[in-house]
Write an enzyme that holds these catalytic residues in place. Structure first.
Site, PDB file in Angstrom:
ATOM      1  N   LYS A   9       0.841  -1.201   0.000  1.00 44.78           N
ATOM      2  CA  LYS A   9       0.000   0.000   0.000  1.00 44.78           C
ATOM      3  C   LYS A   9       0.877   1.254   0.000  1.00 44.78           C
ATOM      4  O   LYS A   9       2.102   1.170   0.238  1.00 44.78           O
ATOM      5  CB  LYS A   9      -0.924  -0.043   1.216  1.00 44.78           C
ATOM      6  N   TYR A  49     -11.944  -2.908  -3.025  1.00 49.93           N
ATOM      7  CA  TYR A  49     -12.481  -3.165  -1.687  1.00 49.93           C
ATOM      8  C   TYR A  49     -14.011  -3.206  -1.682  1.00 49.93           C
ATOM      9  O   TYR A  49     -14.626  -2.918  -0.658  1.00 49.93           O
ATOM     10  CB  TYR A  49     -11.978  -2.086  -0.718  1.00 49.93           C
ATOM     11  N   PHE A  57     -15.345   2.689   7.618  1.00 44.11           N
ATOM     12  CA  PHE A  57     -13.999   3.132   7.225  1.00 44.11           C
ATOM     13  C   PHE A  57     -13.761   3.032   5.724  1.00 44.11           C
ATOM     14  O   PHE A  57     -12.669   3.329   5.247  1.00 44.11           O
ATOM     15  CB  PHE A  57     -12.931   2.331   7.987  1.00 44.11           C
ATOM     16  N   ARG A  85      -1.137 -14.858   3.838  1.00 41.67           N
ATOM     17  CA  ARG A  85      -1.843 -14.093   4.881  1.00 41.67           C
ATOM     18  C   ARG A  85      -1.167 -14.280   6.244  1.00 41.67           C
ATOM     19  O   ARG A  85      -1.173 -13.381   7.073  1.00 41.67           O
ATOM     20  CB  ARG A  85      -3.305 -14.529   4.964  1.00 41.67           C
ATOM     21  N   THR A  91      -4.948  -8.269  10.579  1.00 39.99           N
ATOM     22  CA  THR A  91      -5.324  -6.980   9.981  1.00 39.99           C
ATOM     23  C   THR A  91      -4.845  -5.797  10.819  1.00 39.99           C
ATOM     24  O   THR A  91      -4.318  -4.821  10.287  1.00 39.99           O
ATOM     25  CB  THR A  91      -6.868  -6.918   9.845  1.00 39.99           C
ATOM     26  N   ARG A 102       3.132  -7.204   9.164  1.00 38.47           N
ATOM     27  CA  ARG A 102       2.460  -6.113   9.888  1.00 38.47           C
ATOM     28  C   ARG A 102       2.936  -6.024  11.337  1.00 38.47           C
ATOM     29  O   ARG A 102       3.069  -4.938  11.892  1.00 38.47           O
ATOM     30  CB  ARG A 102       0.944  -6.301   9.831  1.00 38.47           C
ATOM     31  N   HIS A 115      -1.561  -5.597   1.454  1.00 38.59           N
ATOM     32  CA  HIS A 115      -2.810  -6.322   1.227  1.00 38.59           C
ATOM     33  C   HIS A 115      -2.498  -7.707   0.693  1.00 38.59           C
ATOM     34  O   HIS A 115      -1.583  -7.872  -0.114  1.00 38.59           O
ATOM     35  CB  HIS A 115      -3.687  -5.592   0.202  1.00 38.59           C
ATOM     36  N   GLU A 126      -9.103 -10.542  -7.832  1.00 40.19           N
ATOM     37  CA  GLU A 126      -8.163  -9.423  -7.657  1.00 40.19           C
ATOM     38  C   GLU A 126      -7.048  -9.456  -8.701  1.00 40.19           C
ATOM     39  O   GLU A 126      -6.639  -8.411  -9.209  1.00 40.19           O
ATOM     40  CB  GLU A 126      -7.596  -9.446  -6.231  1.00 40.19           C
TER      41      GLU A 126
HETATM   42  P1  GTP Z   1      -6.416  -6.294   3.301  1.00 32.38           P
HETATM   43  O1  GTP Z   1      -5.350  -7.299   3.026  1.00 32.38           O
HETATM   44  O2  GTP Z   1      -6.000  -4.873   3.113  1.00 32.38           O
HETATM   45  O3  GTP Z   1      -7.702  -6.641   2.563  1.00 32.38           O
HETATM   46  O4  GTP Z   1      -6.683  -6.439   4.874  1.00 32.38           O
HETATM   47  P2  GTP Z   1      -7.399  -7.644   5.627  1.00 32.38           P
HETATM   48  O5  GTP Z   1      -7.883  -8.672   4.659  1.00 32.38           O
HETATM   49  O6  GTP Z   1      -6.481  -8.088   6.705  1.00 32.38           O
HETATM   50  O7  GTP Z   1      -8.648  -6.921   6.302  1.00 32.38           O
HETATM   51  P3  GTP Z   1     -10.044  -6.489   5.619  1.00 32.38           P
HETATM   52  O8  GTP Z   1     -10.137  -6.996   4.232  1.00 32.38           O
HETATM   53  O9  GTP Z   1     -11.121  -6.864   6.584  1.00 32.38           O
HETATM   54  O10 GTP Z   1      -9.939  -4.907   5.615  1.00 32.38           O
HETATM   55  C1  GTP Z   1      -9.318  -4.208   4.556  1.00 32.38           C
HETATM   56  C2  GTP Z   1      -8.558  -3.041   5.138  1.00 32.38           C
HETATM   57  O11 GTP Z   1      -9.483  -2.167   5.774  1.00 32.38           O
HETATM   58  C3  GTP Z   1      -7.561  -3.412   6.228  1.00 32.38           C
HETATM   59  O12 GTP Z   1      -6.301  -3.761   5.721  1.00 32.38           O
HETATM   60  C4  GTP Z   1      -7.503  -2.155   7.059  1.00 32.38           C
HETATM   61  O13 GTP Z   1      -6.575  -1.212   6.523  1.00 32.38           O
HETATM   62  C5  GTP Z   1      -8.893  -1.587   6.913  1.00 32.38           C
HETATM   63  N1  GTP Z   1      -9.690  -1.952   8.092  1.00 32.38           N
HETATM   64  C6  GTP Z   1     -10.154  -3.175   8.426  1.00 32.38           C
HETATM   65  N2  GTP Z   1     -10.832  -3.135   9.590  1.00 32.38           N
HETATM   66  C7  GTP Z   1     -10.780  -1.846   9.997  1.00 32.38           C
HETATM   67  C8  GTP Z   1     -11.303  -1.153  11.121  1.00 32.38           C
HETATM   68  O14 GTP Z   1     -11.940  -1.722  11.993  1.00 32.38           O
HETATM   69  N3  GTP Z   1     -11.050   0.187  11.177  1.00 32.38           N
HETATM   70  C9  GTP Z   1     -10.345   0.839  10.227  1.00 32.38           C
HETATM   71  N4  GTP Z   1     -10.146   2.151  10.353  1.00 32.38           N
HETATM   72  N5  GTP Z   1      -9.827   0.221   9.150  1.00 32.38           N
HETATM   73  C10 GTP Z   1     -10.052  -1.092   9.037  1.00 32.38           C
HETATM   74 MG    MG Z   2      -9.032  -8.189   2.987  1.00 28.81          MG
END
Ligand code: GTP
Ligand code: MG
Length: 151
Positions: A9, A49, A57, A85, A91, A102, A115, A126
């Site tokens: 990112k 997304y 968010f 992952r 996350t 992370r 991501h 994707e």
């Molecule tokens: P990605 O690999 O980026 O898709 O992350 P993920 O699969 O671990 O999580 P998810 O797909 O649920 O969420 C996508 C992105 O949204 C995350 O990487 C975070 O940056 C953001 N995000 C997820 N949950 C929250 C939350 O509770 N608050 C905020 N502010 N951002 C969130």
């Molecule tokens: Mg995700």
């Protein structure tokens, strides 16, 4: 062989973490089959997304993803979707284990630097969203027998 979509990112790119992140996937034994750097539009980020569009968010997330260069990649290897992952970590970096990308390199959920696709269907969608079929390179790496064995 299984493939997944991984993106560094804008925060990861700006913080100079491209080589560190690529190194974690490369050292594990996964194979890079596509890579490019681009600034996605906000509309493109919304497509990426789309499954989160009801979340509070969502707007901030899409603005952030389109705020600067993203390094988009496809990595290949046995179990790469799920284990990728694991390499990435939870996350929320406050909850990611040390040793994960992370956990080691990010502090807050809004700036979690990377991501990774969350399943086979998402990975396919994707990869198709970010790359054209011709962008993906199929090749045999010299170290494959040393990673997978040959008997
Ligand atoms: P990605 O690999 O980026 O898709 O992350 P993920 O699969 O671990 O999580 P998810 O797909 O649920 O969420 C996508 C992105 O949204 C995350 O990487 C975070 O940056 C953001 N995000 C997820 N949950 C929250 C939350 O509770 N608050 C905020 N502010 N951002 C969130
Ligand atoms: Mg995700």
């Amino acid at each position: 062989m299984e493939r997944t979509f991984i993106a560094i990112k804008p925060d990861g790119v700006q913080r100079g973490l491209i080589s560190e992140i690529i190194s974690r996937f490369e050292c594990k034994g996964y194979k890079l089959v596509a890579i490019k750097i681009l600034v996605p539009s906000k509309e493109f980020a919304q497509k990426h997304y789309h499954n989160l569009k009801e979340r509070p968010f969502f707007n901030g997330l899409c603005e952030f993803l389109s705020s600067g260069p993203v390094m988009a990649m496809v990595w290949e290897g046995e179990g790469v979707i799920k284990y990728g992952r694991k390499l990435i970590g939870a996350t929320d970096p406050q909850k990611s284990e040390p040793g994960t990308i992370r956990g080691d390199l990010a502090v807050v959920v809004e700036r979690n630097i990377i991501h990774g696709s969350d399943g086979p269907e998402t990975a396919k969608d994707e990869i198709n969203l970010w790359f054209k079929p011709d962008d993906l390179v199929s090749y045999t790496s010299n170290s494959e027998n040393w990673i997978y064995g040959n008997n």
